[in-house]
Design an enzyme around this catalytic site. Sequence first.
Site, PDB file in Angstrom:
ATOM      1  N   ARG A  48      13.636  15.630 121.918  1.00 33.84           N
ATOM      2  CA  ARG A  48      13.434  16.961 121.337  1.00 33.84           C
ATOM      3  C   ARG A  48      11.971  17.107 120.894  1.00 33.84           C
ATOM      4  NH1 ARG A  48      17.586  17.689 123.379  1.00 33.84           N
ATOM      5  NH2 ARG A  48      19.560  18.468 122.486  1.00 33.84           N
ATOM      6  N   GLU A  49      11.384  18.261 121.245  1.00 35.29           N
ATOM      7  CA  GLU A  49      10.048  18.601 120.746  1.00 35.29           C
ATOM      8  C   GLU A  49      10.222  19.239 119.361  1.00 35.29           C
ATOM      9  OE1 GLU A  49      10.010  17.630 124.609  1.00 35.29           O
ATOM     10  OE2 GLU A  49      10.909  19.547 124.039  1.00 35.29           O
ATOM     11  N   ARG A  76       2.458  38.951 111.191  1.00 35.50           N
ATOM     12  CA  ARG A  76       3.051  37.701 111.654  1.00 35.50           C
ATOM     13  C   ARG A  76       3.285  37.822 113.159  1.00 35.50           C
ATOM     14  NH1 ARG A  76       2.015  33.878 107.916  1.00 35.50           N
ATOM     15  NH2 ARG A  76       3.191  34.123 105.953  1.00 35.50           N
ATOM     16  N   GLU A 109      -1.177  29.714  95.258  1.00 41.62           N
ATOM     17  CA  GLU A 109      -0.902  30.772  96.223  1.00 41.62           C
ATOM     18  C   GLU A 109      -0.715  32.129  95.546  1.00 41.62           C
ATOM     19  OE1 GLU A 109      -1.030  30.699  99.468  1.00 41.62           O
ATOM     20  OE2 GLU A 109      -1.461  28.553  99.604  1.00 41.62           O
ATOM     21  N   GLU A 113      -3.005  34.926  97.084  1.00 38.35           N
ATOM     22  CA  GLU A 113      -2.363  35.968  97.875  1.00 38.35           C
ATOM     23  C   GLU A 113      -2.096  37.260  97.120  1.00 38.35           C
ATOM     24  OE1 GLU A 113      -0.119  33.200 101.205  1.00 38.35           O
ATOM     25  OE2 GLU A 113       1.123  34.349  99.810  1.00 38.35           O
ATOM     26  N   PRO A 131      16.158  23.471 111.331  1.00 42.25           N
ATOM     27  CA  PRO A 131      16.139  22.027 111.553  1.00 42.25           C
ATOM     28  C   PRO A 131      16.370  21.587 112.994  1.00 42.25           C
ATOM     29  CG  PRO A 131      18.149  22.696 110.412  1.00 42.25           C
ATOM     30  CD  PRO A 131      17.241  23.888 110.427  1.00 42.25           C
ATOM     31  N   GLY A 132      16.760  22.505 113.871  1.00 40.20           N
ATOM     32  CA  GLY A 132      16.855  22.147 115.279  1.00 40.20           C
ATOM     33  C   GLY A 132      15.495  22.020 115.942  1.00 40.20           C
ATOM     34  N   GLU A 136      10.279  21.287 108.712  1.00 38.48           N
ATOM     35  CA  GLU A 136       9.877  22.014 107.508  1.00 38.48           C
ATOM     36  C   GLU A 136      11.032  22.263 106.541  1.00 38.48           C
ATOM     37  OE1 GLU A 136       7.306  25.996 106.452  1.00 38.48           O
ATOM     38  OE2 GLU A 136       8.893  26.162 107.964  1.00 38.48           O
ATOM     39  N   GLU A 159      -8.982  31.263 106.491  1.00 35.51           N
ATOM     40  CA  GLU A 159      -7.656  31.122 107.096  1.00 35.51           C
ATOM     41  C   GLU A 159      -7.207  32.401 107.794  1.00 35.51           C
ATOM     42  OE1 GLU A 159      -4.833  29.571 104.326  1.00 35.51           O
ATOM     43  OE2 GLU A 159      -6.039  27.793 103.843  1.00 35.51           O
TER      44      GLU A 159
END
Length: 208
Positions: A48-49, A76, A109, A113, A131-132, A136, A159
Site C-alpha cells: 500500500r502507498e 483547497r 496557528e 491564521e 487510515p486506508g 495522519e 507557505e
Amino acid sequence: MSKEIPAFTSNDVEITDVTPVYNGFFKMQQYTFRHKLFAGGWSDDVKREIFERGHAVGVLPYDPSRQELVLIEQVRIGALATSSSPWLIEIIAGIIDKGETKESVCHREAMEEAGITLQHLTPACSYLSSPGGTTERLHIYVAQTDASTAEGIHGLEEESEDIRVHRVAEKTALEWLKNGHIDNAASIIALQWFFLHKSELMEQWQSQ
C-alpha cells in the site's frame, strides 16, 4: 457470544519493507506488510502507498459573550473535483512539527491564521483522517476567544497561505453544518462535538 473487539492489536501486523515513493511538500511511502486473518493464519504480503504528512491539530474558537465562532476560509485544491467552489470554510488547523506540543500548535496557528489568542484550550476528540491511505491523526480542540479581534486576511506568505477570517454566529454555523455548506471532516467533527457538549463546556470554562 461475540469475541472481544478489536480482536487484534498492532502486534498482529508485520511490516517487512518501507520504500520511499515521493518526497516533496508531502511524502509518500510504500508499505509491504502482512497481518493476521479473522479466519486464522496470516495474509499474503500486501503493498500500500501511504501518504505521510505528519499529525495535526484543529481548533474551534468560541466567544461565549458574543455567541460567535471564529472560522477561516481558504482555497483547497483537493476540493476542486467535487465542489462548486474550492474555497472552504474551516476550523483553524496546523501540522505538529518535531519538538512541538499539540497545545503550542493550537496557539501558534490561531495567531497565524486568524490573529487571535486562545483561553481555556480544551481537548475535544482525536481521530484518523483516512487510515486506508494516510497515517495522519488529527487532534481537535475547542477554545475561548475574543471574537471582536478576529478580522482581516492572514497566513504565511512562505507557505502560500491566503486565509480570510470569519466571525460566524453560532446559529449560522449550526445551519451551515446542517445544510452541508461546511463539508470538510475536521470542521464537521469539531462543530458536532461543540454543539453536543456546549453546556458542559461552558460550565467547565466558568469554573476555571
